[in-house]
Design a protein around this motif. Structure first.
Motif, PDB file in Angstrom:
ATOM      1  N   VAL A  65     -78.121  42.173 -68.809  1.00  0.00           N
ATOM      2  CA  VAL A  65     -78.805  43.445 -69.155  1.00  0.00           C
ATOM      3  C   VAL A  65     -79.844  43.160 -70.242  1.00  0.00           C
ATOM      4  O   VAL A  65     -81.007  43.586 -70.134  1.00  0.00           O
ATOM      5  N   ILE A  66     -79.409  42.413 -71.246  1.00  0.00           N
ATOM      6  CA  ILE A  66     -80.314  42.082 -72.360  1.00  0.00           C
ATOM      7  C   ILE A  66     -81.546  41.369 -71.807  1.00  0.00           C
ATOM      8  O   ILE A  66     -82.688  41.702 -72.113  1.00  0.00           O
ATOM      9  N   GLU A  67     -81.249  40.343 -70.873  1.00  0.00           N
ATOM     10  CA  GLU A  67     -82.340  39.535 -70.312  1.00  0.00           C
ATOM     11  C   GLU A  67     -83.299  40.416 -69.498  1.00  0.00           C
ATOM     12  O   GLU A  67     -84.523  40.293 -69.610  1.00  0.00           O
ATOM     13  N   ALA A  68     -82.734  41.380 -68.734  1.00  0.00           N
ATOM     14  CA  ALA A  68     -83.561  42.255 -67.894  1.00  0.00           C
ATOM     15  C   ALA A  68     -84.426  43.183 -68.753  1.00  0.00           C
ATOM     16  O   ALA A  68     -85.605  43.419 -68.431  1.00  0.00           O
ATOM     17  N   LEU A  69     -83.818  43.669 -69.850  1.00  0.00           N
ATOM     18  CA  LEU A  69     -84.573  44.542 -70.752  1.00  0.00           C
ATOM     19  C   LEU A  69     -85.764  43.788 -71.344  1.00  0.00           C
ATOM     20  O   LEU A  69     -86.837  44.335 -71.524  1.00  0.00           O
ATOM     21  N   GLN A  70     -85.509  42.487 -71.564  1.00  0.00           N
ATOM     22  CA  GLN A  70     -86.589  41.712 -72.201  1.00  0.00           C
ATOM     23  C   GLN A  70     -87.622  41.217 -71.179  1.00  0.00           C
ATOM     24  O   GLN A  70     -88.831  41.297 -71.399  1.00  0.00           O
ATOM     25  N   THR A  71     -87.131  40.671 -70.046  1.00  0.00           N
ATOM     26  CA  THR A  71     -88.072  40.009 -69.115  1.00  0.00           C
ATOM     27  C   THR A  71     -88.311  40.771 -67.825  1.00  0.00           C
ATOM     28  O   THR A  71     -89.116  40.369 -66.990  1.00  0.00           O
ATOM     29  N   GLY A  72     -87.561  41.827 -67.599  1.00  0.00           N
ATOM     30  CA  GLY A  72     -87.719  42.574 -66.345  1.00  0.00           C
ATOM     31  C   GLY A  72     -86.579  42.288 -65.384  1.00  0.00           C
ATOM     32  O   GLY A  72     -86.238  43.115 -64.558  1.00  0.00           O
ATOM     33  N   ARG A  82     -78.155  47.104 -61.753  1.00  0.00           N
ATOM     34  CA  ARG A  82     -77.480  45.789 -61.687  1.00  0.00           C
ATOM     35  C   ARG A  82     -76.629  45.731 -60.412  1.00  0.00           C
ATOM     36  O   ARG A  82     -75.891  46.667 -60.106  1.00  0.00           O
ATOM     37  N   ILE A  83     -76.777  44.676 -59.736  1.00  0.00           N
ATOM     38  CA  ILE A  83     -75.966  44.492 -58.524  1.00  0.00           C
ATOM     39  C   ILE A  83     -75.173  43.182 -58.711  1.00  0.00           C
ATOM     40  O   ILE A  83     -75.715  42.174 -59.182  1.00  0.00           O
ATOM     41  N   ALA A  84     -73.885  43.280 -58.361  1.00  0.00           N
ATOM     42  CA  ALA A  84     -73.010  42.103 -58.565  1.00  0.00           C
ATOM     43  C   ALA A  84     -72.261  41.753 -57.286  1.00  0.00           C
ATOM     44  O   ALA A  84     -71.880  42.631 -56.524  1.00  0.00           O
ATOM     45  N   ALA A  85     -72.104  40.495 -57.090  1.00  0.00           N
ATOM     46  CA  ALA A  85     -71.299  40.031 -55.927  1.00  0.00           C
ATOM     47  C   ALA A  85     -70.213  39.093 -56.439  1.00  0.00           C
ATOM     48  O   ALA A  85     -70.465  38.250 -57.302  1.00  0.00           O
ATOM     49  N   THR A  86     -69.036  39.268 -55.931  1.00  0.00           N
ATOM     50  CA  THR A  86     -67.930  38.407 -56.394  1.00  0.00           C
ATOM     51  C   THR A  86     -67.779  37.220 -55.435  1.00  0.00           C
ATOM     52  O   THR A  86     -68.243  37.256 -54.292  1.00  0.00           O
ATOM     53  N   THR A  87     -67.102  36.198 -55.939  1.00  0.00           N
ATOM     54  CA  THR A  87     -66.847  35.033 -55.063  1.00  0.00           C
ATOM     55  C   THR A  87     -65.962  35.432 -53.906  1.00  0.00           C
ATOM     56  O   THR A  87     -65.940  34.804 -52.868  1.00  0.00           O
ATOM     57  N   LYS A  88     -65.211  36.522 -54.146  1.00  0.00           N
ATOM     58  CA  LYS A  88     -64.365  37.027 -53.065  1.00  0.00           C
ATOM     59  C   LYS A  88     -65.246  37.333 -51.866  1.00  0.00           C
ATOM     60  O   LYS A  88     -64.900  36.997 -50.724  1.00  0.00           O
ATOM     61  N   SER A  89     -66.331  37.880 -52.164  1.00  0.00           N
ATOM     62  CA  SER A  89     -67.215  38.213 -51.054  1.00  0.00           C
ATOM     63  C   SER A  89     -67.777  36.943 -50.422  1.00  0.00           C
ATOM     64  O   SER A  89     -68.009  36.887 -49.227  1.00  0.00           O
ATOM     65  N   ILE A  90     -67.980  35.925 -51.289  1.00  0.00           N
ATOM     66  CA  ILE A  90     -68.449  34.644 -50.734  1.00  0.00           C
ATOM     67  C   ILE A  90     -67.371  34.091 -49.798  1.00  0.00           C
ATOM     68  O   ILE A  90     -67.625  33.692 -48.668  1.00  0.00           O
ATOM     69  N   LEU A  91     -66.105  34.081 -50.336  1.00  0.00           N
ATOM     70  CA  LEU A  91     -64.993  33.570 -49.523  1.00  0.00           C
ATOM     71  C   LEU A  91     -64.822  34.412 -48.273  1.00  0.00           C
ATOM     72  O   LEU A  91     -64.537  33.902 -47.212  1.00  0.00           O
ATOM     73  N   GLY A  92     -65.063  35.725 -48.483  1.00  0.00           N
ATOM     74  CA  GLY A  92     -64.979  36.636 -47.337  1.00  0.00           C
ATOM     75  C   GLY A  92     -65.950  36.221 -46.266  1.00  0.00           C
ATOM     76  O   GLY A  92     -65.625  36.191 -45.083  1.00  0.00           O
ATOM     77  N   SER A 135     -74.751  47.359 -73.107  1.00  0.00           N
ATOM     78  CA  SER A 135     -75.957  46.832 -73.761  1.00  0.00           C
ATOM     79  C   SER A 135     -75.808  45.378 -74.228  1.00  0.00           C
ATOM     80  O   SER A 135     -76.792  44.677 -74.430  1.00  0.00           O
ATOM     81  N   ASP A 136     -74.567  44.972 -74.357  1.00  0.00           N
ATOM     82  CA  ASP A 136     -74.348  43.590 -74.823  1.00  0.00           C
ATOM     83  C   ASP A 136     -74.270  42.577 -73.679  1.00  0.00           C
ATOM     84  O   ASP A 136     -74.089  41.389 -73.890  1.00  0.00           O
ATOM     85  N   ARG A 137     -74.345  43.080 -72.438  1.00  0.00           N
ATOM     86  CA  ARG A 137     -74.212  42.124 -71.304  1.00  0.00           C
ATOM     87  C   ARG A 137     -75.478  41.262 -71.220  1.00  0.00           C
ATOM     88  O   ARG A 137     -76.607  41.818 -71.210  1.00  0.00           O
TER      89      ARG A 137
END
Ligand code: ADP
Length: 558
Positions: free
Chosen positions: A105-112, A141-151, A100-102
């Motif tokens: 997440v906070i921004e999505a709860l507030q703005t969508g 929430r979907i996350a992508a790491t830079t590893k994937s970018i480098l990949g 809840s502190d991320r």
């Protein structure tokens, strides 16, 4: 230089390539990151749309999430609106802390929807999170790491490296070619003719300077070689010999005369070529700092050696040697000494006789009847003495150089006739006939001396003749020459005496000459008189047949 140019070009291209590579990589990274973001956002929309269709059918929903989570290369997290993690495709949801502190997440709860790129210490990489609020209030929430970018970038990395290697090889080749083309005009510069080069403009000042220096250098070299040639010419044609010795006694310079006279050569030690004691002593003394002169004789020539030190410092001395031909001076000195000895002898002999006879008479030792004979002897010797003194005076007069001032036109035939007349009595006494064939000729000269010359020549021709002999005197003129010939058929002169009869006091037969009253100075006077009138003398004589003396006067310039 070639190496430096090559390294510069190569390093420049390498640096450019590395910078280009970094820049391209950075741009590619950013572009890829943007597309990753877009992909993550799109994926969020697809997944959220799909989740809507499950109408809170939790089992189906989780089964869908599992399928999607397995296929996706991103991290999919399903978070309850209170922050509890309900699903995560990469971790166990139960083990995960409340989200809840991320911020996303906070921004999505507030703005969508909310997004953030965060650096994760634990993973040591940046992660892009995109959160979207679902209709039920939960968050996907979907996350992508830079590893994937480098990949994503890794696929193209192999090509980048290949291109990089190709470019490096190319840059090496190009750098080589460039270096060659830059250096070639410099290597091909015609330094003998700097201005003929068609090369870089930047080199023009240098080439101009080179040309100027070359011209100056050539002029200097020419000047130096001219001076050297002149010096060599002068020194080698000088009769004076010059030798230069180093402080260690080696010959560092010697002109031709010196080399010929002493038999030395350059670079020899001073005692090597010439072992003459005087020379060695003189050079050694000069090398020790004291000047010295010595006499050196070789092949009938006499030389004066003057060695002097050349001071380089108080202890060390180089030396200079001058060699002067003093043969003539030495001979003159010799002659002078001989002459003095002869003079005293010639004066002493009659004086001794005079003194002896006079003593006999004065001390009355001589018998009365002998006195007239002794007196006659004294008279003869005194006359002889006077004759010698007179001849010496004539000779010393001839040595005076100002006699030419007295020159005038002299009628030589008239002078000859006068001499013949003066000697006629003596000729008759000797039963010698004087014949003459005299052309009326004039020469420019000094009459008293010319008289002496003619007198001595004709006198000799009479005295050294035989009874019934003759003396033939002729004066002829041929072009500019006036030729006087005095010929006799007298006793002649032996060949070995002929070269010396013009010397002072020289007589062929001393006793006979004395009887005839000769002083031995007659021909010497003739020689000097001829020299004064720039005339040549020629003598031919055969013992027993006679003598011919020819004197040639030159009326024009000789
Ligand atoms: P001198 O007073 O003794 O004559 P000169 O100088 O005149 O001296 O001559 C030198 C010597 O040369 C003479 O002593 C003589 O022996 C020789 N000489 C000169 N003229 C003749 C000549 N015409 N014929 C032969 N001998 C000559």
């Amino acid at each position: 230089m070639r190496k430096r140019v090559f390294i510069s070009i190569f390093l420049t291209s390498l640096l450019t390539m590395i910078l280009t590579f970094i820049l391209i990589s950075w741009i590619m990274y950013n572009n890829t990151f943007d597309s990753v973001k877009r992909e993550v956002q799109n994926e969020s929309f697809y997944v959220s749309d799909a989740l809507k269709t499950y109408n809170n059918d939790t089992a189906d929903m989780f089964s869908y999430l599992n399928r999607a989570g397995l296929k996706s290369r991103n991290r999919i997290t399903y978070i309850k609106s209170d922050g509890t993690v309900l699903y995560d495709n990469l971790a166990l949801a139960a083990d995960m802390e409340n989200h809840s502190d991320r911020p996303e997440v906070i921004e999505a709860l507030q703005t969508g929807h909310g997004e953030i790129t965060r650096y994760s210490d634990t993973l040591g990489e940046s992660i892009y999170y995109y959160a979207i609020k679902l209709e039920d209030g939960n968050i996907l929430r979907i996350a992508a790491t830079t590893k994937s970018i480098l990949g994503m970038m890794t696929g193209s990395a192999i090509w980048i490296i290949l291109i990089f290697i190709t470019f490096i090889s190319l840059s090496v080749i190009i750098a080589r070619l460039l270096t060659k083309s830059i250096v070639r005009p410099i290597n091909n510069l015609d330094l003998d003719n700097p201005l003929s080069n068609k090369t870089y403009d930047e080199l023009s000042p240098l080439l101009l300077r080179l040309d100027k220096q070359k011209t100056e250098l050539m002029e200097n070299v020419q000047e130096i070689s001219k001076t050297r040639i002149n010096f060599a010419f002068i020194s080698n044609n000088m009769s004076v010999g010059i030798v230069v010795f180093s402080e260690k006694g080696y010959i560092t310079g010697a002109n031709r005369s010196a080399r010929d006279i002493l038999g030395i050569d350059i670079q020899q030690f001073f005692m090597e070529g010439c072992r003459d004691l005087g020379y060695i002593k003189a050079v050694r003394s000069a090398l020790e700092g004291k000047p010295m002169t010595a006499k050196f004789e070789k092949s009938g020539f006499v030389y004066q050696l003057s060695a002097s030190p050349v001071k380089e410092n108080p202890e060390k001395h180089a030396a200079l040697l001058f060699i002067t031909d003093i043969t003539e001076k030495d001979q003159a000195e010799q002659r002078r000494k001989e002459f003095s000895a002869n003079v005293s002898h010639e004066l002493k002999t009659p004086l001794t006789s005079i003194s002896g006879y006079a003593e006999l008479i004065s001390k009355k030792i001589a018998k009365k009847e002998d006195v007239p004979r002794f007196a006659e002897m004294i008279h003869t010797e005194a006359t002889r003495l006077l004759q010698v003194i007179e001849d010496i005076m004539k000779l010393s007069r001839l040595d005076e150089s100002d006699l030419e001032k007295e020159f005038e036109d002299v009628n030589l035939s008239k002078l000859c006739t006068s001499v013949i007349n003066d000697l006629q009595q003596i000729a008759q006494n000797k039963d010698v006939v004087i014949k003459s064939d005299l052309k009326n000729v004039y020469i420019n000269g000094y009459s008293p001396i010319l008289y002496e010359m003619l007198y001595n020549l004709i006198d000799n021709a009479i005295i050294y003749n035989n009874p019934k002999g003759y003396v033939d005197i002729s004066l002829a003129e041929e072009e500019d020459e006036i030729i006087l010939t005095v010929k006799d058929n007298g006793i002649g002169i032996p060949p070995e005496h002929q070269p010396r009869i013009f010397e002072r006091f020289y007589r062929v037969d001393k006793s006979h000459s004395r009887d005839t009253g000769g002083t031995g100075l007659g021909l010497s006077i003739v020689k000097h008189a001829a020299a004064l009138h720039k005339a040549d003398i020629d003598l031919t004589s055969t013992p027993g047949e006679g003598t011919t003396v020819t004197v040639t006067f030159y009326n024009g310039d000789k």
